[in-house]
Each structure stands twice: as structure tokens, then as C-alpha cells.
Design a protein around this motif. Structure first.
Motif, PDB file in Angstrom:
ATOM      1  N   TYR A 111       0.792  -1.105  -0.056  1.00  0.00           N
ATOM      2  CA  TYR A 111       0.010   0.052  -0.175  1.00  0.00           C
ATOM      3  C   TYR A 111       0.840   1.182   0.027  1.00  0.00           C
ATOM      4  N   LEU A 112       2.129   1.185   0.829  1.00  0.00           N
ATOM      5  CA  LEU A 112       2.806   2.448   0.898  1.00  0.00           C
ATOM      6  C   LEU A 112       3.349   2.560  -0.513  1.00  0.00           C
ATOM      7  N   GLY A 113       4.078   1.756  -1.209  1.00  0.00           N
ATOM      8  CA  GLY A 113       4.610   1.586  -2.396  1.00  0.00           C
ATOM      9  C   GLY A 113       3.662   2.352  -3.367  1.00  0.00           C
ATOM     10  N   THR A 114       2.343   1.695  -3.576  1.00  0.00           N
ATOM     11  CA  THR A 114       1.494   2.337  -4.382  1.00  0.00           C
ATOM     12  C   THR A 114       1.177   3.798  -4.261  1.00  0.00           C
ATOM     13  N   LEU A 115       0.993   4.119  -2.765  1.00  0.00           N
ATOM     14  CA  LEU A 115       0.541   5.648  -2.576  1.00  0.00           C
ATOM     15  C   LEU A 115       1.854   6.517  -2.940  1.00  0.00           C
ATOM     16  N   ALA A 116       3.134   5.902  -2.643  1.00  0.00           N
ATOM     17  CA  ALA A 116       4.247   6.496  -3.103  1.00  0.00           C
ATOM     18  C   ALA A 116       4.526   6.575  -4.522  1.00  0.00           C
ATOM     19  N   GLU A 117       3.862   5.953  -5.474  1.00  0.00           N
ATOM     20  CA  GLU A 117       3.922   6.093  -6.760  1.00  0.00           C
ATOM     21  C   GLU A 117       2.851   7.289  -7.188  1.00  0.00           C
ATOM     22  N   LEU A 118       1.716   7.109  -6.565  1.00  0.00           N
ATOM     23  CA  LEU A 118       0.427   8.126  -6.981  1.00  0.00           C
ATOM     24  C   LEU A 118       0.933   9.434  -6.360  1.00  0.00           C
ATOM     25  N   ALA A 119       1.618   9.610  -5.170  1.00  0.00           N
ATOM     26  CA  ALA A 119       2.021  10.932  -4.895  1.00  0.00           C
ATOM     27  C   ALA A 119       3.037  11.495  -5.859  1.00  0.00           C
ATOM     28  N   GLN A 120       3.896  10.673  -6.524  1.00  0.00           N
ATOM     29  CA  GLN A 120       4.901  10.981  -7.529  1.00  0.00           C
ATOM     30  C   GLN A 120       4.059  11.518  -8.812  1.00  0.00           C
ATOM     31  N   ILE A 121       3.205  10.605  -9.015  1.00  0.00           N
ATOM     32  CA  ILE A 121       2.317  11.025 -10.394  1.00  0.00           C
ATOM     33  C   ILE A 121       1.340  12.220 -10.186  1.00  0.00           C
ATOM     34  N   SER A 122       1.139  12.616  -9.044  1.00  0.00           N
ATOM     35  CA  SER A 122       0.360  13.741  -8.430  1.00  0.00           C
ATOM     36  C   SER A 122       1.280  15.125  -8.666  1.00  0.00           C
ATOM     37  N   GLY A 123       2.551  14.651  -8.182  1.00  0.00           N
ATOM     38  CA  GLY A 123       3.378  15.859  -8.307  1.00  0.00           C
ATOM     39  C   GLY A 123       3.790  16.279  -9.711  1.00  0.00           C
ATOM     40  N   TRP A 124       3.988  15.105 -10.573  1.00  0.00           N
ATOM     41  CA  TRP A 124       4.207  15.621 -12.151  1.00  0.00           C
ATOM     42  C   TRP A 124       3.044  16.229 -12.763  1.00  0.00           C
ATOM     43  N   LEU A 125       1.839  15.811 -12.476  1.00  0.00           N
ATOM     44  CA  LEU A 125       0.484  16.495 -12.922  1.00  0.00           C
ATOM     45  C   LEU A 125       0.449  17.961 -12.246  1.00  0.00           C
ATOM     46  N   LEU A 126       1.007  18.186 -11.191  1.00  0.00           N
ATOM     47  CA  LEU A 126       0.871  19.337 -10.549  1.00  0.00           C
ATOM     48  C   LEU A 126       2.025  20.296 -11.190  1.00  0.00           C
ATOM     49  N   PHE A 127       3.082  19.714 -11.536  1.00  0.00           N
ATOM     50  CA  PHE A 127       4.480  20.546 -12.057  1.00  0.00           C
ATOM     51  C   PHE A 127       4.100  20.603 -13.439  1.00  0.00           C
ATOM     52  N   ASP A 128       3.248  19.808 -14.219  1.00  0.00           N
ATOM     53  CA  ASP A 128       2.827  19.999 -15.620  1.00  0.00           C
ATOM     54  C   ASP A 128       1.554  21.174 -15.878  1.00  0.00           C
ATOM     55  N   SER A 129       0.789  21.280 -14.579  1.00  0.00           N
ATOM     56  CA  SER A 129       0.025  22.287 -14.482  1.00  0.00           C
ATOM     57  C   SER A 129       0.156  23.675 -14.085  1.00  0.00           C
ATOM     58  N   GLY A 130       1.538  23.732 -13.731  1.00  0.00           N
ATOM     59  CA  GLY A 130       2.085  25.003 -13.076  1.00  0.00           C
ATOM     60  C   GLY A 130       2.041  25.213 -11.651  1.00  0.00           C
ATOM     61  N   ARG A 131       1.596  24.275 -10.892  1.00  0.00           N
ATOM     62  CA  ARG A 131       1.360  24.582  -9.396  1.00  0.00           C
ATOM     63  C   ARG A 131       2.560  24.026  -8.876  1.00  0.00           C
ATOM     64  N   VAL A 132       3.616  25.198  -8.756  1.00  0.00           N
ATOM     65  CA  VAL A 132       5.051  24.682  -8.467  1.00  0.00           C
ATOM     66  C   VAL A 132       5.180  24.118  -6.888  1.00  0.00           C
ATOM     67  N   ASN A 133       4.609  24.865  -6.076  1.00  0.00           N
ATOM     68  CA  ASN A 133       4.821  24.601  -4.389  1.00  0.00           C
ATOM     69  C   ASN A 133       4.331  23.226  -4.448  1.00  0.00           C
ATOM     70  N   GLU A 134       3.055  23.075  -4.807  1.00  0.00           N
ATOM     71  CA  GLU A 134       2.321  21.760  -4.522  1.00  0.00           C
ATOM     72  C   GLU A 134       3.070  20.447  -5.159  1.00  0.00           C
ATOM     73  N   SER A 135       3.588  20.643  -6.297  1.00  0.00           N
ATOM     74  CA  SER A 135       4.379  19.605  -6.804  1.00  0.00           C
ATOM     75  C   SER A 135       5.567  19.138  -6.329  1.00  0.00           C
ATOM     76  N   ARG A 136       6.457  20.122  -5.679  1.00  0.00           N
ATOM     77  CA  ARG A 136       7.430  19.696  -4.860  1.00  0.00           C
ATOM     78  C   ARG A 136       7.106  19.148  -3.633  1.00  0.00           C
ATOM     79  N   SER A 137       6.048  19.506  -2.936  1.00  0.00           N
ATOM     80  CA  SER A 137       5.556  18.757  -1.873  1.00  0.00           C
ATOM     81  C   SER A 137       5.226  17.431  -2.090  1.00  0.00           C
ATOM     82  N   ALA A 138       4.745  17.238  -3.187  1.00  0.00           N
ATOM     83  CA  ALA A 138       4.211  15.914  -3.626  1.00  0.00           C
ATOM     84  C   ALA A 138       5.371  14.883  -3.772  1.00  0.00           C
ATOM     85  N   PHE A 139       6.458  15.451  -4.529  1.00  0.00           N
ATOM     86  CA  PHE A 139       7.556  14.703  -4.832  1.00  0.00           C
ATOM     87  C   PHE A 139       8.123  14.402  -3.192  1.00  0.00           C
ATOM     88  N   LEU A 140       8.316  15.297  -2.322  1.00  0.00           N
ATOM     89  CA  LEU A 140       8.861  15.056  -1.290  1.00  0.00           C
ATOM     90  C   LEU A 140       8.283  13.928  -0.370  1.00  0.00           C
TER      91      LEU A 140
END
Length: 365
Positions: free
Chosen positions: A123-152
């Protein structure tokens, strides 16, 4: 828990680092605003030498019913595929918030103790991947601070899960974030951290060399940057092995060529950047179904042409970009396009006809 921390001489943040838990979550638990999970209590028991005392205290009267974790894992994996497909076709703007919602919902279930321990790592590993994908989508949509938090967050979850491939992915995304927002020293540290790891898969190392090259270019070190690109190019084909994580599939000739073009543009060698950007765009059109990628490289080519004052090339590229704007919603590419158009409009000596086209496209944005 406070008594145990005091006895150990450990701060809350030190405990968070030692257990690989979010300091904000630990703070909420310490201040009575959130119920601790059994997993957190067990981790704290190990760090503080409590021999299970804290875990024994986690007996809430309204303990949540354990969810069907397998169904949740399947759902999260399916949404990852859906969000990425949408991103490739139309950009990340429309689905970034939906991805974050799925990720945060999974995070809340995990933190509440509603996931059975036997499937917690998966579950943790799947959630980690989903957080990473969320970070990428936030990054592509220009939501800079949120994307960095998601990657962390993705990096932290991957550490808890013991999932090295996702940990490397999160670090690579943080390095990418550092390049985009001009933090070359941070990116250099991350790249060197990856390259210093023993038995790192070849394509992860290749990406680290690319990130390092881009950060060196930002710092103005052309010779060192080109050397890193040479290492990456030499290993592009030979790097494919069974040890490569599945997420490295997108590292190809187009990706490497585009990064070389971006580095040359930063180094103010626009004449050398233009053919690189043109080649990356052609590869995107001929070998890649990603509409978002085509928009990105079209805007990158426009930036290089504008920098080299190739006005007719700017015109033809702008005309190609217009229909893509009706389909692709990528805040990152649109933000860059606005900047390039403003530069064209205010550039001394720009032809009136090109300035008019630039203003028309700006109005569309």
C-alpha cells in the motif's frame, strides 16, 4: 509519547526523521489532533526503546473498520494509468486535482490505521507512486509549490515502503523541479546522491547525468555540462537492462536531444539550440503519440528561434502551435509560451507582422 521523547532527549522532528514519518503528521498526533496509527506507534517504540508500550496504547473506542486494501491498491494503480494517459493526450491541468484527491484519500486511510499490516508495504509503495504522479501533474499544470511537496511526500513514502525504484523516481523528479526553477546546486546534490549509490540501474544513472548536465549549464559551466551529456549519450542504448525500473521507459533520443537543446539555450548558444529543438520536435511528432510533448517541444523551438532572431521560423512554429492550444492544457507550456510571446512582442527590430501574430496568440491564452 512526550515523556518518552523527553527521556530520550529527542525532538519531534528528530523522531520524524528516525521513523520516516511526516513531521506534520507527528505534530498532529502529539497535539491530540489526529489518532496515531499502530504502525506509527510501533515505529516510535523501536526508536525510543519502549518495547511496545506506545503500540499497546493505541486502542481507540471508535477504531476504524479496516478497508479492503487490495481493492484500494487496484484502484490507485488504475487511476495512475488513467491520469497519465490523459496527461499525454491533453496535459495535466484538468486531472492534477483529481490525482491529488485520490492520493490524499489513500494517505488518510493509511494514517488512520485502516490498512492491514500484511499489505501495508504494498500500500505504501502504491501510494508513493501515486504521490509522484500527482507531483508530475501538478508540475505540468504549473502548481509549483504543491508539486514539490508531492515529490517530497513520494520520497518519504517510498523510503517507508523500502521501494527503491520509486525512491529514485521521486529524487529524479525533485532534480527536474530544481532545474525548472533554477536551483542548480540542489539538483547537483541529488544527481550526485543517485550516482553515488551502489548498483544503481544504468538508466537511472543516465538520467542523473542528464540532470547534472542541465544544472551545470544553469551554473554556466558549459564544458562540464557537455561532458555529462556525452556520458549520457554514450550509454543511451547500452543502458537498457533488466534492472531498469519500469518508469524509465520514456528516456529516449528525443528526451536527451531536447535536454541538450535546453542547456544550449540557457548557455545563450541559440544557434546551436535551434537544430536540437527541431530534432526533438520531429522525434516527438514521428515516434511519440503525446500531444503534450509536441506542444512542449514546439514552444521550446519557438524560444530558441526567438533567441536567435529567426523571425520566419518563429512565424511557422507559432502557426503550428495555435491548433494545439485548443486541445492541450499544460500550464507549464502555456506559461513558457506567454513569456516567449512577450519577448517577441517587445524585442527591438521584430517585424510588425510577427508582433501581430504574437499578440493574437497571447490573446488566445
Amino acid at each position: 509519547m512526550r515523556d518518552a521523547l523527553d527521556a530520550k532527549g529527542m525532538s519531534m522532528r528528530e523522531a520524524a526523521r528516525a521513523t520516516n514519518y511526516d513531521p506534520a503528521y507527528l505534530s498532529r498526533v502529539l497535539n491530540g489532533r489526529q489518532q496515531p496509527s499502530k504502525a506509527l506507534a510501533a515505529a516510535l517504540d523501536r526508536v525510543l526503546g519502549m518495547e511496545g508500550e506506545l503500540a499497546d496504547l493505541v486502542v481507540p473506542s471508535n477504531a476504524p473498520r479496516q478497508v479492503s486494501a487490495n481493492a484500494d491498491i487496484q484502484h490507485m494503480r488504475a487511476t495512475v494509468d488513467h491520469f497519465l494517459d490523459h496527461d499525454n493526450r491533453y496535459g495535466g491541468d484538468a486531472v492534477a486535482s483529481a490525482a491529488v484527491q485520490v492520493w490524499k484519500c489513500g494517505q488518510r486511510k493509511l494514517d488512520s490505521g485502516a490498512v492491514a499490516s500484511r499489505v501495508q508495504n504494498e500500500y505504501l509503495g502504491t501510494l508513493a507512486e501515486l504521490a509522484q504522479i500527482s507531483g508530475w501533474l501538478l508540475f505540468d499544470s504549473g502548481r509549483v509549490n504543491e508539486s514539490r511537496s508531492a515529490f517530497l511526500e513520494s520520497h518519504m513514502l517510498a523510503l517507508q515502503a523500502g521501494d527503491k525504484p520509486i525512491k529514485w523516481f521521486a529524487l529524479d523528479m525533485l532534480a527536474m523541479h530544481g532545474i525548472e526553477h533554477r536551483r542548480p546546486n540542489e539538483t547537483l546534490r541529488i544527481a550526485d546522491q543517485l550516482l553515488d549509490e551502489s548498483r544503481i540501474p544504468p538508466r537511472v544513472a543516465l538520467l542523473a547525468h542528464i540532470r547534472k548536465a542541465r544544472s551545470l549549464a544553469i551554473a554556466g559551466s558549459r564544458q562540464e555540462a557537455m561532458k555529462e551529456f556525452s556520458v549520457a549519450r554514450a550509454s543511451l542504448q547500452d543502458s537498457i537492462t533488466r534492472r531498469d525500473p519500469s518508469w524509465t521507459w520514456w528516456v529516449d533520443e528525443r528526451e536527451l536531444t531536447g535536454h541538450e537543446g535546453e542547456a544550449l539555450l540557457v548557455l545563450e548558444d541559440s544557434n546551436a539550440a535551434v537544430p536540437k529543438m527541431r530534432q526533438a520536435l520531429e522525434l516527438s511528432i514521428n515516434t511519440d503519440a503525446s500531444r503534450r510533448g509536441r506542444l512542449y517541444y514546439s514552444v521550446a523551438l519557438l524560444a530558441a528561434c526567438a533567441s536567435s532572431r529567426a523571425w520566419r521560423d518563429c512565424e511557422s512554429t507559432l502557426i503550428d502551435i495555435i491548433p494545439m492550444l485548443e486541445v492541450v492544457a499544460s500550464g507549464r507550456s502555456r506559461r513558457r509560451l506567454r513569456g516567449v510571446l512577450a519577448g517577441i512582442t517587445h524585442s527591438p527590430g521584430v517585424p510588425v507582422w510577427l508582433s501581430n501574430i504574437a499578440q493574437e496568440v497571447s490573446a488566445m491564452l
